[in-house]
Motif scaffolding. Structure first.
Motif, PDB file in Angstrom:
ATOM      1  N   ASN A 419       1.764   6.611  -0.729  1.00  0.00           N
ATOM      2  CA  ASN A 419       0.436   6.646  -1.331  1.00  0.00           C
ATOM      3  C   ASN A 419       0.372   7.641  -2.479  1.00  0.00           C
ATOM      4  O   ASN A 419      -0.188   7.359  -3.541  1.00  0.00           O
ATOM      5  N   GLN A 420       0.964   8.830  -2.277  1.00  0.00           N
ATOM      6  CA  GLN A 420       0.932   9.847  -3.321  1.00  0.00           C
ATOM      7  C   GLN A 420       1.761   9.435  -4.535  1.00  0.00           C
ATOM      8  O   GLN A 420       1.387   9.705  -5.674  1.00  0.00           O
ATOM      9  N   THR A 421       2.881   8.762  -4.303  1.00  0.00           N
ATOM     10  CA  THR A 421       3.689   8.263  -5.421  1.00  0.00           C
ATOM     11  C   THR A 421       2.925   7.215  -6.214  1.00  0.00           C
ATOM     12  O   THR A 421       2.953   7.194  -7.445  1.00  0.00           O
ATOM     13  N   ALA A 422       2.190   6.356  -5.492  1.00  0.00           N
ATOM     14  CA  ALA A 422       1.433   5.281  -6.152  1.00  0.00           C
ATOM     15  C   ALA A 422       0.274   5.815  -6.986  1.00  0.00           C
ATOM     16  O   ALA A 422      -0.221   5.122  -7.877  1.00  0.00           O
ATOM     17  N   LYS A 423      -0.150   7.044  -6.714  1.00  0.00           N
ATOM     18  CA  LYS A 423      -1.310   7.593  -7.413  1.00  0.00           C
ATOM     19  C   LYS A 423      -0.954   8.323  -8.697  1.00  0.00           C
ATOM     20  O   LYS A 423      -1.783   9.048  -9.244  1.00  0.00           O
ATOM     21  N   GLN A 424       0.259   8.132  -9.199  1.00  0.00           N
ATOM     22  CA  GLN A 424       0.597   8.700 -10.501  1.00  0.00           C
ATOM     23  C   GLN A 424      -0.388   8.171 -11.548  1.00  0.00           C
ATOM     24  O   GLN A 424      -0.699   6.985 -11.577  1.00  0.00           O
ATOM     25  N   PRO A 425      -0.917   9.055 -12.414  1.00  0.00           N
ATOM     26  CA  PRO A 425      -1.958   8.629 -13.357  1.00  0.00           C
ATOM     27  C   PRO A 425      -1.509   7.578 -14.363  1.00  0.00           C
ATOM     28  O   PRO A 425      -2.314   6.821 -14.863  1.00  0.00           O
ATOM     29  N   HIS A 426      -0.206   7.530 -14.637  1.00  0.00           N
ATOM     30  CA  HIS A 426       0.298   6.549 -15.609  1.00  0.00           C
ATOM     31  C   HIS A 426       1.258   5.592 -14.910  1.00  0.00           C
ATOM     32  O   HIS A 426       2.296   6.009 -14.389  1.00  0.00           O
ATOM     33  N   PRO A 427       0.948   4.297 -14.890  1.00  0.00           N
ATOM     34  CA  PRO A 427       1.794   3.335 -14.189  1.00  0.00           C
ATOM     35  C   PRO A 427       3.201   3.226 -14.750  1.00  0.00           C
ATOM     36  O   PRO A 427       4.107   2.763 -14.064  1.00  0.00           O
ATOM     37  N   THR A 428       3.414   3.647 -15.994  1.00  0.00           N
ATOM     38  CA  THR A 428       4.750   3.583 -16.595  1.00  0.00           C
ATOM     39  C   THR A 428       5.586   4.817 -16.296  1.00  0.00           C
ATOM     40  O   THR A 428       6.758   4.878 -16.655  1.00  0.00           O
ATOM     41  N   HIS A 429       4.985   5.821 -15.656  1.00  0.00           N
ATOM     42  CA  HIS A 429       5.709   7.043 -15.316  1.00  0.00           C
ATOM     43  C   HIS A 429       6.820   6.699 -14.317  1.00  0.00           C
ATOM     44  O   HIS A 429       6.608   5.910 -13.397  1.00  0.00           O
ATOM     45  N   PRO A 430       8.015   7.284 -14.468  1.00  0.00           N
ATOM     46  CA  PRO A 430       9.116   6.986 -13.540  1.00  0.00           C
ATOM     47  C   PRO A 430       8.764   7.227 -12.076  1.00  0.00           C
ATOM     48  O   PRO A 430       9.273   6.547 -11.196  1.00  0.00           O
ATOM     49  N   MET A 431       7.881   8.192 -11.809  1.00  0.00           N
ATOM     50  CA  MET A 431       7.474   8.451 -10.428  1.00  0.00           C
ATOM     51  C   MET A 431       6.726   7.261  -9.833  1.00  0.00           C
ATOM     52  O   MET A 431       6.845   6.968  -8.643  1.00  0.00           O
ATOM     53  N   ALA A 432       5.934   6.579 -10.675  1.00  0.00           N
ATOM     54  CA  ALA A 432       5.105   5.480 -10.182  1.00  0.00           C
ATOM     55  C   ALA A 432       5.941   4.298  -9.716  1.00  0.00           C
ATOM     56  O   ALA A 432       5.505   3.502  -8.877  1.00  0.00           O
ATOM     57  N   SER A 433       7.147   4.150 -10.260  1.00  0.00           N
ATOM     58  CA  SER A 433       7.996   3.004  -9.908  1.00  0.00           C
ATOM     59  C   SER A 433       9.002   3.338  -8.804  1.00  0.00           C
ATOM     60  O   SER A 433       9.809   2.495  -8.425  1.00  0.00           O
ATOM     61  N   TYR A 434       8.931   4.562  -8.289  1.00  0.00           N
ATOM     62  CA  TYR A 434       9.881   4.959  -7.252  1.00  0.00           C
ATOM     63  C   TYR A 434       9.429   4.437  -5.891  1.00  0.00           C
ATOM     64  O   TYR A 434       8.259   4.507  -5.537  1.00  0.00           O
ATOM     65  N   SER A 435      10.345   3.908  -5.114  1.00  0.00           N
ATOM     66  CA  SER A 435      10.041   3.377  -3.789  1.00  0.00           C
ATOM     67  C   SER A 435      10.755   4.190  -2.715  1.00  0.00           C
ATOM     68  O   SER A 435      11.948   4.477  -2.830  1.00  0.00           O
ATOM     69  N   VAL A 436      10.009   4.529  -1.666  1.00  0.00           N
ATOM     70  CA  VAL A 436      10.612   5.242  -0.531  1.00  0.00           C
ATOM     71  C   VAL A 436      10.911   4.275   0.617  1.00  0.00           C
ATOM     72  O   VAL A 436      11.146   4.708   1.746  1.00  0.00           O
ATOM     73  N   GLU A 437      10.928   2.972   0.315  1.00  0.00           N
ATOM     74  CA  GLU A 437      11.171   2.004   1.382  1.00  0.00           C
ATOM     75  C   GLU A 437      12.522   2.237   2.054  1.00  0.00           C
ATOM     76  O   GLU A 437      12.696   1.969   3.250  1.00  0.00           O
ATOM     77  N   TRP A 438      13.494   2.756   1.309  1.00  0.00           N
ATOM     78  CA  TRP A 438      14.814   3.019   1.892  1.00  0.00           C
ATOM     79  C   TRP A 438      14.725   4.042   3.020  1.00  0.00           C
ATOM     80  O   TRP A 438      15.524   4.006   3.964  1.00  0.00           O
ATOM     81  N   MET A 439      13.724   4.936   2.954  1.00  0.00           N
ATOM     82  CA  MET A 439      13.574   5.946   3.996  1.00  0.00           C
ATOM     83  C   MET A 439      13.119   5.305   5.309  1.00  0.00           C
ATOM     84  O   MET A 439      13.521   5.737   6.393  1.00  0.00           O
ATOM     85  N   TRP A 440      12.253   4.284   5.211  1.00  0.00           N
ATOM     86  CA  TRP A 440      11.829   3.562   6.406  1.00  0.00           C
ATOM     87  C   TRP A 440      13.058   2.970   7.121  1.00  0.00           C
ATOM     88  O   TRP A 440      13.178   3.049   8.353  1.00  0.00           O
ATOM     89  N   LYS A 441      13.940   2.366   6.323  1.00  0.00           N
ATOM     90  CA  LYS A 441      15.133   1.740   6.896  1.00  0.00           C
ATOM     91  C   LYS A 441      16.093   2.797   7.431  1.00  0.00           C
ATOM     92  O   LYS A 441      16.675   2.638   8.513  1.00  0.00           O
ATOM     93  N   GLU A 442      16.275   3.867   6.677  1.00  0.00           N
ATOM     94  CA  GLU A 442      17.179   4.942   7.077  1.00  0.00           C
ATOM     95  C   GLU A 442      16.759   5.538   8.431  1.00  0.00           C
ATOM     96  O   GLU A 442      17.597   5.912   9.257  1.00  0.00           O
ATOM     97  N   LEU A 443      15.448   5.631   8.658  1.00  0.00           N
ATOM     98  CA  LEU A 443      14.929   6.232   9.878  1.00  0.00           C
ATOM     99  C   LEU A 443      14.672   5.225  10.989  1.00  0.00           C
ATOM    100  O   LEU A 443      14.225   5.605  12.079  1.00  0.00           O
ATOM    101  N   GLY A 444      14.932   3.955  10.719  1.00  0.00           N
ATOM    102  CA  GLY A 444      14.799   2.927  11.750  1.00  0.00           C
ATOM    103  C   GLY A 444      13.370   2.581  12.136  1.00  0.00           C
ATOM    104  O   GLY A 444      13.108   2.187  13.269  1.00  0.00           O
ATOM    105  N   VAL A 445      12.426   2.726  11.191  1.00  0.00           N
ATOM    106  CA  VAL A 445      11.025   2.414  11.500  1.00  0.00           C
ATOM    107  C   VAL A 445      10.443   1.381  10.536  1.00  0.00           C
ATOM    108  O   VAL A 445       9.225   1.244  10.413  1.00  0.00           O
ATOM    109  N   HIS A 446      11.310   0.632   9.880  1.00  0.00           N
ATOM    110  CA  HIS A 446      10.818  -0.332   8.886  1.00  0.00           C
ATOM    111  C   HIS A 446       9.942  -1.405   9.523  1.00  0.00           C
ATOM    112  O   HIS A 446       9.044  -1.946   8.871  1.00  0.00           O
ATOM    113  N   ASP A 447      10.200  -1.710  10.807  1.00  0.00           N
ATOM    114  CA  ASP A 447       9.389  -2.729  11.479  1.00  0.00           C
ATOM    115  C   ASP A 447       7.961  -2.266  11.721  1.00  0.00           C
ATOM    116  O   ASP A 447       7.076  -3.076  12.024  1.00  0.00           O
ATOM    117  N   LEU A 448       7.689  -0.947  11.556  1.00  0.00           N
ATOM    118  CA  LEU A 448       6.340  -0.402  11.735  1.00  0.00           C
ATOM    119  C   LEU A 448       5.588  -0.285  10.424  1.00  0.00           C
ATOM    120  O   LEU A 448       4.450   0.181  10.409  1.00  0.00           O
TER     121      LEU A 448
END
Length: 450
Positions: A419-448
Motif C-alpha cells: 500500500n505504501q509503495t502504491a502511494k508514491q505521488p508520481h506513478p512514473t517514479h521507480p518506487m511506484a512500479s516496484y512489486s513485493v509479490e516475491w516476498m509473499w512467495k518467499e515467505l510461503g503466504v501467497h495463498d493468503l
C-alpha cells in the motif's frame, strides 16, 4: 456526491426542533470526548483539519443519526421525511435515504481497484464475503489495501459508499479494534468476537473517535528542528565507488575538506564552520536537536566508508544537499551518482526497538533508473526478512511465517508495504512500479494474498 444521492432536503428537515435536539445527542457521542477534553468547539476542528474533513466528520455523525429511532411517532427522521417530503425526491434518492436508515458503519479493506468504476471491499470486522462497490471519484485515488471506515449500502442493484468515509491508518485501526474488543469481547481479549449488525450500528461513534485520536495526534505532534532551523528528516546518501577507486584514495581526498574531521580510518564527522565576521544568520525558532563533539563543536553529519560505498548521514534535506555537493566536488570521478534514503522522525521512532521495517519506506531520487532502484529494494527487503519487525511483535518475517497467528500479522505487514509503495505521488517514479509479490512467495503466504 451525485445529485441522485443528495441529502440536502433531509438536512433542512433536521432543523425542526423535534429532530435537532435528538441530533445534538448523537453529535455529542461522536465529538464530545474530543471537544470536552480540550474545551473546544467543533469549528476548532475545522481550523486544525480543514473544511473537507470537518464536513466529512459532520456527515459521519449525521449518517449515524439517520439510523436511530427515538421516542414519538415517527421514530426515525428518514421515515418522517419520506412520508412528508418524499414526493420531492427522485426514486434513487428515496432508495438511498432508506438504505442509509438501516446502514452500518464498518472498516473495509480495499482491493481490485478499477479507477473511475469500482473496487472490492472486504469487511475487517464482520465475517462476510467481499463485495464490489460502484464508485467513480474515490477510485481515482484509492490504492490496493487501503482501509476505509464507511457505510456501504445497496441502491437499485449497486453497492455504493455514503459520504461519510474516513481513511484509516494501521494505528487508527488498532485503536478501533482495541475499543471494539473492550466493548464486545472479554477483558484483554486478543480477538474480536462475532459482532451483530445492530451492535456495530450502536458503536458508530467509535469509528469517528478512533480516526480523530489518530489524526489529531499526528497533526498536533511538534516538528523537531536542527540548529539551522530545518525540520528533522534523516537522509542517508549512499555513493557507490567507481570501478577501480580505492578506499585509500577516497580517504586522502576527504581529509582535504577542512570541515571533515577524521575519527578513524573509515569515519569522519562533518563539523560546522563558523562564518567569518560573526555568527550564523539562520537559527531554529523552536527547541532544536543538536549533536556536538566533546569540545562543543556542532556536528552537521557523518561520513563513513562501508565496502564499495561511501555513506553521508545528515538530519535535514538542506544539510544532505550541501554535503552531497561537497563530496561530489571533492571526489569527482571516484564516486557514482548516489542513492538517497529518507526517513522521518516518526518512521525512525517506529523502528525502535526491534527494527520496525514496516515504516522504513525509502524515498529514492527519481533520476535513478528503475532497474537500479528495484535492485536496491530487492536487497533491502531481502535483509529485512531476517530482521525483527515491530508490526510482527518484534519477530522476523521468517519467524512469523511459522505460526498461524504470525502469518496473519505477516499478511497485514505485506499489505501495508504494498500500500505504501502504491502511494508514491508520481506513478512514473521507480518506487511506484516496484512489486513485493516475491516476498509473499518467499515467505510461503501467497495463498493468503486476497
Amino acid at each position: 456526491m451525485p445529485a441522485s444521492h443528495d441529502l440536502s432536503g433531509l438536512m433542512k428537515f433536521l432543523r425542526r426542533d423535534e429532530w435537532l435536539e435528538c441530533f445534538e445527542g448523537v453529535f455529542d457521542e461522536h465529538f464530545g470526548p474530543i471537544l470536552d477534553e480540550g474545551e473546544a468547539e467543533f469549528e476548532d476542528l475545522a481550523e486544525v483539519l480543514g473544511d473537507h474533513w470537518a464536513n466529512t466528520l459532520w456527515g459521519c455523525a449525521f449518517e449515524d443519526f439517520l439510523t436511530q429511532d427515538f421516542e414519538g411517532e415517527p421514530t426515525n427522521i428518514v421515515d418522517a421525511y419520506l412520508k412528508r417530503r418524499g414526493w420531492k425526491e427522485s426514486a434513487q434518492s428515496r432508495a438511498y435515504m432508506a438504505a442509509l436508515s438501516t446502514s452500518v458503519m464498518s472498516l473495509y479493506e480495499v482491493s481490485n481497484v478499477i479507477p473511475g468504476t469500482s473496487f472490492v471491499a472486504r469487511d475487517l470486522i464482520r465475517d462476510s464475503e467481499p463485495i464490489t462497490v460502484s464508485e467513480g471519484s474515490a477510485t481515482k485515488t484509492l490504492k490496493q489495501w487501503d482501509r476505509l471506515a464507511a457505510r456501504i449500502v445497496p441502491v437499485m442493484g449497486k453497492n455504493i459508499m455514503s459520504g461519510g468515509v474516513l481513511p484509516f491508518t494501521p494505528q487508527a485501526s488498532e485503536t478501533l479494534f482495541d475499543g471494539l474488543k473492550g466493548l464486545f469481547g472479554k477483558r484483554n481479549a486478543k480477538k474480536l468476537p462475532a459482532v451483530k449488525d445492530e451492535e456495530l450500528q450502536a458503536a458508530a461513534s467509535m469509528f469517528t473517535l478512533s480516526w480523530l485520536f489518530d489524526t489529531l495526534g499526528r497533526v498536533a505532534r511538534p516538528k523537531l528542528q536542527n540548529t539551522d532551523g530545518d525540520e528533522i528528516v534523516f537522509h542517508n546518501v549512499r555513493f557507490p565507488l567507481e570501478t577501480g577507486a580505492r578506499q585509500e584514495d577516497i580517504a586522502t581526498r576527504l581529509n582535504n575538506i577542512p570541515a571533515f574531521s577524521q575519527a578513524d580510518a573509515k569515519f569522519w564527522n562533518w563539523l560546522e564552520e563558523t562564518p567569518k565576521g560573526g555568527s550564523k544568520t539562520k537559527a531554529a525558532a523552536a527547541p532544536a536537536m543538536a549533536a556536538t563533539m566533546d569540545n562543543g563543536s556542532p556536528v552537521l553529519g557523518n561520513i563513513e566508508l562501508k565496502g564499495r560505498f561511501l555513506h553521508l548521514s545528515a538530519n535535514s534535506a538542506a544539510r544532505a544537499t550541501r554535503g552531497t555537493a561537497l563530496i561530489q566536488q571533492t571526489l569527482g570521478d571516484l564516486v557514482r551518482t548516489p542513492l538517497i534514503e529518507i526517513r522521518t522522525v516518526e518512521q525512525m521512532m517506529a523502528e525502535e526497538p526491534g527494527g520496525g521495517a514496516e515504516t522504513s519506506r525509502s524515498t529514492i531520487m527519481p533520476e535513478f533508473s528503475e532497474q537500479t532502484v528495484h535492485e536496491y529494494l530487492d536487497r533491502h527487503y531481502l535483509e529485512t526478512l531476517d530482521q525483527p519487525v515491530k508490526m510482527l511483535g518484534n519477530k522476523t518475517p521468517r519467524q512469523a511465517a511459522k505460526t498461524a497467528a504470525g502469518r496473519q500479522k505477516l499478511v497485514d505487514w505485506l499489505k501495508y508495504l504494498e500500500n505504501q509503495t502504491a502511494k508514491q505521488p508520481h506513478p512514473t517514479h521507480p518506487m511506484a512500479s516496484y512489486s513485493v509479490e516475491w516476498m509473499w512467495k518467499e515467505l510461503g503466504v501467497h495463498d493468503l494474498r486476497r
